[in-house]
Scaffold this active site. Structure first.
Site, PDB file in Angstrom:
ATOM      1  N   GLU A  20      18.127 -17.081  -8.640  1.00 23.66           N
ATOM      2  CA  GLU A  20      17.757 -15.704  -8.954  1.00 23.66           C
ATOM      3  C   GLU A  20      17.249 -15.592 -10.394  1.00 23.66           C
ATOM      4  OE1 GLU A  20      17.038 -13.236  -7.346  1.00 23.66           O
ATOM      5  OE2 GLU A  20      17.215 -11.527  -8.686  1.00 23.66           O
ATOM      6  N   GLU A  28       8.713 -14.115 -11.742  1.00 25.53           N
ATOM      7  CA  GLU A  28       8.090 -12.868 -11.290  1.00 25.53           C
ATOM      8  C   GLU A  28       7.447 -12.083 -12.420  1.00 25.53           C
ATOM      9  OE1 GLU A  28      11.516 -11.028  -9.125  1.00 25.53           O
ATOM     10  OE2 GLU A  28       9.953 -10.611  -7.668  1.00 25.53           O
ATOM     11  N   CYS A  77       0.828  -1.207   0.000  1.00 24.47           N
ATOM     12  CA  CYS A  77       0.000   0.000   0.000  1.00 24.47           C
ATOM     13  C   CYS A  77       0.863   1.258   0.000  1.00 24.47           C
ATOM     14  CB  CYS A  77      -0.877   0.018   1.236  1.00 24.47           C
ATOM     15  SG  CYS A  77      -1.863  -1.453   1.422  1.00 24.47           S
ATOM     16  N   ASN A 117      -1.860   2.069   5.868  1.00 28.70           N
ATOM     17  CA  ASN A 117      -0.987   0.965   5.436  1.00 28.70           C
ATOM     18  C   ASN A 117      -0.766   0.070   6.641  1.00 28.70           C
ATOM     19  OD1 ASN A 117      -0.678   2.346   3.067  1.00 28.70           O
ATOM     20  ND2 ASN A 117       1.516   2.764   3.321  1.00 28.70           N
ATOM     21  N   GLY A 118      -0.720  -1.234   6.427  1.00 28.61           N
ATOM     22  CA  GLY A 118      -0.433  -2.140   7.542  1.00 28.61           C
ATOM     23  C   GLY A 118      -1.622  -3.023   7.853  1.00 28.61           C
ATOM     24  N   LYS A 159       6.511  -4.096  -4.129  1.00 30.25           N
ATOM     25  CA  LYS A 159       7.931  -3.759  -4.044  1.00 30.25           C
ATOM     26  C   LYS A 159       8.461  -3.944  -2.632  1.00 30.25           C
ATOM     27  CE  LYS A 159      11.832  -2.418  -5.766  1.00 30.25           C
ATOM     28  NZ  LYS A 159      12.557  -3.457  -6.521  1.00 30.25           N
ATOM     29  N   LYS A 194      13.514 -14.320 -11.308  1.00 31.07           N
ATOM     30  CA  LYS A 194      13.229 -13.186 -12.206  1.00 31.07           C
ATOM     31  C   LYS A 194      12.214 -13.601 -13.262  1.00 31.07           C
ATOM     32  CE  LYS A 194      14.230 -10.460 -10.424  1.00 31.07           C
ATOM     33  NZ  LYS A 194      14.923 -10.442  -9.170  1.00 31.07           N
ATOM     34  N   ARG A 217       5.078   0.111  -6.142  1.00 31.45           N
ATOM     35  CA  ARG A 217       5.085  -0.727  -4.949  1.00 31.45           C
ATOM     36  C   ARG A 217       4.134  -1.924  -5.081  1.00 31.45           C
ATOM     37  NH1 ARG A 217       7.162   1.849  -0.447  1.00 31.45           N
ATOM     38  NH2 ARG A 217       5.821   0.627   0.889  1.00 31.45           N
ATOM     39  N   TRP A 271      -3.062  -2.664  -1.449  1.00 28.18           N
ATOM     40  CA  TRP A 271      -2.719  -4.048  -1.806  1.00 28.18           C
ATOM     41  C   TRP A 271      -3.515  -4.900  -0.832  1.00 28.18           C
ATOM     42  CZ3 TRP A 271      -0.225  -8.380   0.336  1.00 28.18           C
ATOM     43  CH2 TRP A 271       0.270  -9.317  -0.583  1.00 28.18           C
ATOM     44  N   HIS A 321      18.369 -36.721  -9.075  1.00 33.50           N
ATOM     45  CA  HIS A 321      17.708 -37.279  -7.880  1.00 33.50           C
ATOM     46  C   HIS A 321      16.209 -36.974  -7.876  1.00 33.50           C
ATOM     47  CE1 HIS A 321      21.514 -38.523  -6.226  1.00 33.50           C
ATOM     48  NE2 HIS A 321      22.001 -37.321  -6.523  1.00 33.50           N
TER      49      HIS A 321
HETATM   50  C1  AGP Z   1      12.719  -9.380  -6.055  1.00 33.11           C
HETATM   51  O1  AGP Z   1      12.677  -9.323  -7.442  1.00 33.11           O
HETATM   52  C2  AGP Z   1      11.430  -9.539  -5.434  1.00 33.11           C
HETATM   53  N1  AGP Z   1      10.535  -8.512  -5.800  1.00 33.11           N
HETATM   54  C3  AGP Z   1      11.353  -9.974  -3.982  1.00 33.11           C
HETATM   55  O2  AGP Z   1      11.732 -11.310  -3.957  1.00 33.11           O
HETATM   56  C4  AGP Z   1      12.191  -9.206  -2.965  1.00 33.11           C
HETATM   57  O3  AGP Z   1      13.548  -9.421  -3.182  1.00 33.11           O
HETATM   58  C5  AGP Z   1      11.782  -9.644  -1.545  1.00 33.11           C
HETATM   59  O4  AGP Z   1      10.442  -9.341  -1.333  1.00 33.11           O
HETATM   60  C6  AGP Z   1      12.644  -9.015  -0.478  1.00 33.11           C
HETATM   61  O5  AGP Z   1      12.529  -7.641  -0.478  1.00 33.11           O
HETATM   62  P1  AGP Z   1      13.587  -6.719   0.239  1.00 33.11           P
HETATM   63  O6  AGP Z   1      14.899  -6.941  -0.415  1.00 33.11           O
HETATM   64  O7  AGP Z   1      13.068  -5.326   0.045  1.00 33.11           O
HETATM   65  O8  AGP Z   1      13.614  -7.126   1.685  1.00 33.11           O
END
Ligand code: AGP
Length: 611
Positions: free
Chosen positions: A484, A491, A2, A103-104, A606, A488, A27, A77, A507
């Site tokens: 990673e 995501e 949010c 927010n929260g 984000k 990517k 975000r 969100w 395995h």
């Molecule tokens: C990364 O591409 C992601 N959006 C997500 O995995 C992110 O790295 C994770 O939520 C951790 O966030 P932070 O680094 O802000 O703690």
């Protein structure tokens, strides 16, 4: 997640609210809304879906809405209740005079709601936030003072929140408060702002006050007063915001993600600057305040992080153990916090986070802190909640990262770990890392070479864009790179992608292989090159379509791999910092080819500020 924006002053509030919300869109959110005060009446405008839907509604009523010089806005969100118009913020009370954005999560909202309903409050949404609006309205009815009403309400609220409130009868007041969620007040001349994150403010002001836990700010056009929860006035600490508005521009790139990938050579130079001055000089890392004797004798380190930051931490483990011989445990923060962790004052605990606002990681470092551990935070946001928990703080200086998919912040975290590991080795009297220092210095040029030939990766992306699944394999220090690369791709293209250590393939996962399953092998020259090659042969023998990411020019690879992404040669230990770049580009081009919303992938946020 949010986002909050508030404005009070002399300009058309709606313009500032919508611009502010636009700059927070990155975000991640699923509905939005604003509240303004027009001719002495609080008016709410809300929409489900993209912010453009709210903008369309506003446009139709612009002549009226734009009369207001006060307003609060929100992107939501969804946590409690679906992303509908009814559940979008702002929320209001029975009489409609109070408007609240939040927010929260309010943990005791059910109990509060029950009590409020007994007292005649009628709820229109499924949200926890609506309880705040009714609660503040009830308190206001008793004390006739908005700041005091908010203060009394927060005494009854449990959970995490950043809240902004306005009241119909007070055309020149916004009240804002926070607990475990960020909120910053922007200072202007004859106008003031409040927002949950800096991007909403930087185009208007560089002067700001970061609210501390439980502080309550009362904003008018010409004043900002802050009190604590016990009504004591708080001295204002005015800070200068760290970024220029240009940081929020795509600078000609189609997406922020592509721009941020291209910023990585400079990110590396920035992180190294002032810390790695010459190959034969020791690393300077003043940010680590742990005294050298304690550092030398550490026998245990724990690193907590989530998502991409967790992958950087995994590389960190590998190199700290390799260079310094200190045992390092890496754990997702969300797991660390729900088990009995063996942590004490002899353990260094490192929290890694791009945003510095990830709820699980904040909880993890707080838990470790309460057990006496020294807390080292590696973050891109030195102004964040997590940074405020730090005993030692390494700001990674990647600049604001707008795209939800982390790229340049990962690079900055990796380079910070290399510096930290070399620094710790040198403190321990280990001085055989000069070749690595040289490689670090020339790394930006090597990344630039990859970026200059990105069309080759684009071609490979086209070939494989219609695959439904993907496997990434690697061994050793590049296993986190495989994870990673797969993350990517998942995501931003929503393709099912998994990273495996190549040796594990036989395995179990090998059962999935056939011509519909591409396997990308990360084949960097070094200790495990031949092993991964054999694992790739095994995959090829099961008809998998093979892609290689390699720094080898071995022509034999042409027979085995349908597509070869060649990158400049690099020492194995630093290769994760180079090998990740083509994987970011591969994910980007596949998502772009599939027409996905690259910068704001569905369901993602984000900064993940809820556990
Ligand atoms: C990364 O591409 C992601 N959006 C997500 O995995 C992110 O790295 C994770 O939520 C951790 O966030 P932070 O680094 O802000 O703690």
């Amino acid at each position: 997640m949010c986002g909050i924006v508030g404005y009070i002053g002399y300009r058309k509030a709606v313009d500032i609210l919508l611009e502010g919300l636009t700059s927070l869109e990155y975000r991640g959110y699923d509905s939005s809304g604003i509240a303004v005060n027009v001719d002495g009446k609080v008016q709410l405008y809300k929409a489900a879906g993209k912010l453009q839907n709210l903008k369309n509604i506003v446009e139709k009523n612009y002549a009226d809405i734009s009369k207001s010089t006060i307003g609060i806005g929100h992107i939501r969100w969804a946590t409690h209740g679906a992303p509908t118009v009814e559940n979008a913020h702002p929320h209001s009370c029975n009489c409609g005079k109070v408007a609240v954005v939040h927010n929260g999560i309010i943990e005791n909202f059910k109990e509060l709601k029950e009590k409020l309903e007994k007292n005649g409050c009628t709820f229109r949404s499924q949200t926890d936030t609506e309880t705040i609006a009714h609660l503040i309205a009830t308190k206001f009815g008793e004390v006739h003072d908005l700041t005091e009403a908010v203060r009394l309400a927060t005494k009854e609220i449990e959970g995490a929140y950043a809240i902004c409130v306005m009241h119909q009868d007070l055309k020149d007041t916004i009240v804002a408060t926070r607990r475990n969620a960020p909120l910053v007040v922007g200072l202007g001349e004859g106008e003031n702002y409040v927002a949950s994150d800096v991007p909403a403010l930087i185009q208007y002001t560089k002067k700001a006050i970061y609210l501390d836990e439980n502080q309550i700010a009362t904003l008018t056009p010409n004043s900002v007063d802050i009190i604590d929860i016990d009504k004591n006035p708080v001295e204002k600490k005015i800070e200068t915001l760290p970024w220029e508005p240009v940081a929020l521009s795509k600078m000609g790139y189609k997406h922020f993600m592509l721009k941020e990938i291209h910023e990585q050579p400079d990110v590396v130079r920035n992180v190294l600057s002032g810390k790695l001055r010459a190959i034969d000089e020791n690393i300077i890392l003043k940010e680590v305040t742990l005294d050298k004797e304690t550092l030398k004798n550490l026998n245990r380190i724990q690193i907590v992080a989530c998502g991409t930051s967790l992958h950087a931490a995994m590389v960190g483990k590998y190199i700290i153990e390799d260079f310094c011989g200190i045992a390092v445990d890496v754990e997702p923060s969300s797991e660390y916090i729900y088990r009995k962790t063996i942590t004490d004052k002899n353990t260094l605990v490192i929290g890694v986070s791009q945003s510095g606002e990830t709820a699980d990681t904040i909880t993890a470092v707080r838990q470790a802190k309460s057990k006496g551990s020294h807390i080292l935070i590696v973050t891109n946001r030195p102004d964040s909640t997590m940074a405020r928990e730090a005993d030692s703080l390494i700001p990674v200086n990647a600049g604001i990262e707008v795209s939800v998919a982390a790229t340049k912040s990962y690079m900055a975290q990796l380079i910070s770990f290399y510096l930290l590991a070399i620094y710790m080795a040198e403190v321990k009297g280990i001085n055989n890392l000069n070749e690595l220092k040289h490689e670090l210095i020339v790394l930006p040029q090597k990344i630039e070479k990859i970026l200059a030939h990105k069309e080759d990766i684009q071609k490979c992306a086209r070939k494989f864009a219609n695959s439904k699944d993907f496997i990434f394999i690697a061994r050793g220090i590049n296993f986190p790179t495989a994870l990673e690369g797969a993350l990517k791709l998942k995501e931003i293209s929503y393709i099912n992608a998994t990273g495996y250590t190549a040796g594990e393939l036989k395995h179990g996962p090998i059962a999935m292989l056939d011509e519909s399953m591409p396997v990308l092998s990360i084949l960097m020259k070094g200790k495990v090159y031949d092993k991964i090659l054999s694992n790739s042969e095994e995959a090829k023998a099961r008809n998998a379509r093979m892609i290689a990411l390699t720094d080898s020019d071995d022509t034999k690879l042409n027979e085995l791999f349908e597509c070869i992404i060649r990158i400049p040669e690099i020492c194995e230990i630093l290769s994760p910092a180079l090998a990740v770049v083509p994987l970011q580009l591969l994910a980007y081009y596949i998502a772009e080819f599939l027409g996905k919303d690259v910068d704001q992938p569905r369901n993602l946020a984000k900064s993940v500020t809820v556990e």
